[in-house]
Motif scaffolding. Sequence first.
Motif, short mmCIF file in Angstrom:
data_model
loop_
_atom_site.label_atom_id
_atom_site.label_comp_id
_atom_site.label_asym_id
_atom_site.label_seq_id
_atom_site.Cartn_x
_atom_site.Cartn_y
_atom_site.Cartn_z
N ILE A 152 14.72 -12.60 -2.95
CA ILE A 152 15.78 -13.45 -2.43
C ILE A 152 16.45 -14.21 -3.58
N PRO A 153 17.74 -13.98 -3.82
CA PRO A 153 18.43 -14.72 -4.88
C PRO A 153 18.88 -16.10 -4.37
N PRO A 154 19.31 -16.97 -5.25
CA PRO A 154 19.81 -18.27 -4.79
C PRO A 154 21.20 -18.15 -4.17
N PHE A 155 21.50 -19.09 -3.29
CA PHE A 155 22.85 -19.34 -2.77
C PHE A 155 23.36 -18.28 -1.80
N LEU A 156 22.47 -17.47 -1.24
CA LEU A 156 22.89 -16.48 -0.23
C LEU A 156 22.06 -16.63 1.04
N GLY A 157 21.62 -17.84 1.35
CA GLY A 157 20.64 -18.07 2.42
C GLY A 157 20.93 -17.41 3.74
N PRO A 158 22.02 -17.77 4.45
CA PRO A 158 22.28 -17.15 5.76
C PRO A 158 22.50 -15.64 5.67
N TYR A 159 23.10 -15.19 4.58
CA TYR A 159 23.34 -13.75 4.43
C TYR A 159 22.03 -12.99 4.28
N THR A 160 21.17 -13.42 3.35
CA THR A 160 19.93 -12.68 3.13
C THR A 160 19.00 -12.78 4.34
N ALA A 161 19.02 -13.92 5.02
CA ALA A 161 18.20 -14.04 6.23
C ALA A 161 18.69 -13.07 7.30
N ALA A 162 20.00 -12.97 7.44
CA ALA A 162 20.56 -12.06 8.45
C ALA A 162 20.31 -10.60 8.07
N LYS A 163 20.44 -10.27 6.78
CA LYS A 163 20.17 -8.90 6.35
C LYS A 163 18.69 -8.55 6.49
N ALA A 164 17.82 -9.54 6.33
CA ALA A 164 16.39 -9.30 6.58
C ALA A 164 16.16 -9.00 8.07
N ALA A 165 16.88 -9.71 8.93
CA ALA A 165 16.79 -9.43 10.37
C ALA A 165 17.34 -8.03 10.67
N PHE A 166 18.42 -7.65 10.03
CA PHE A 166 18.99 -6.31 10.15
C PHE A 166 17.95 -5.26 9.77
N ASP A 167 17.26 -5.49 8.65
CA ASP A 167 16.21 -4.59 8.20
C ASP A 167 15.09 -4.49 9.24
N ALA A 168 14.73 -5.62 9.82
CA ALA A 168 13.68 -5.62 10.84
C ALA A 168 14.12 -4.87 12.09
N PHE A 169 15.40 -5.01 12.47
CA PHE A 169 15.94 -4.23 13.58
C PHE A 169 15.81 -2.74 13.29
N ALA A 170 16.10 -2.35 12.05
CA ALA A 170 16.02 -0.94 11.67
C ALA A 170 14.60 -0.41 11.81
#
Length: 298
Positions: A152-170
Amino acid sequence: MTAPPSRVLLTGAGTGIAALAAISLAQAGHTVFASMRDPEGRNATKAQALRDATGTAAGSLRVLELDVLSEKSAGRAVAEIVRNGGGLDVVVHNAAHLLVGVTEAFSPEEALRAYDVNAVGALRVNRAVLPVMRRQKSGLLLWIGSGTTRAIPPFLGPYTAAKAAFDAFADSTAWDVAVYGIETTILMPGVFTQGTAHFANAGFPADTERTAAYDKIAPYLASMGEDTERLMAGGVSAAPQIVAAEIVRIVNLPQGQRPRRAVADGSDYGAEIVNGAAEELRLRLARRMGITALLHRA
């Protein structure tokens, strides 16, 4: 050996990776349905650019209206594809929106919107697509994730959290659909600072007062682009065409030979380090629960 030409739906095909992939897939002989919002209105120029780029392609390209925030829109688009193409072989889940800023400065509503676009949008599309693929007893769900969900890089909080959820959906959907002959590949691009509209169209937190309160990290926020460029091998930014090429490679593979995860990365972001362990844990879980049948296509 390659698979026969496929009927491919791409979401978010107006710009960036999906636009490049739509062109590359049509040039490779596939029937491409490039979807975006409002292709006859505010995105008409983008839609026409795709048509112009594929006018002499070996395959074909049609532009469709599809808003991943609307289940009705997804249903209409898929119904049109089936009506015109007779079925659907591949869905490339690409639609996404980048958010950049101090995590606390994003409102809960902004964070929920990030989940809606970047994760739940794929669920809406799947609810239209999967009944078709189950009837066919075949199909490929190709999810365009992100290496940033691994480190997880800095300053992308909502984006990386949402993409992690996307990954979990997959991963979760893959358990459901494999026995119906539907394959899953999660493609994880590295970082791209040029060649896409990702950063140019990024959203920022509305609460500027909260952002201002983080004065001690303001220099790092200001230099985020420059700092990210340091990831590039040899100081040269990678072109997102490498992701489009990997999408074509995966679609071209025969059924049963497509990878569960793949990486297209010019920044040495390193998602592969985690992917191997995650896959082993998935297989270990299936063995221990006695559900290995759910890993295999019909």
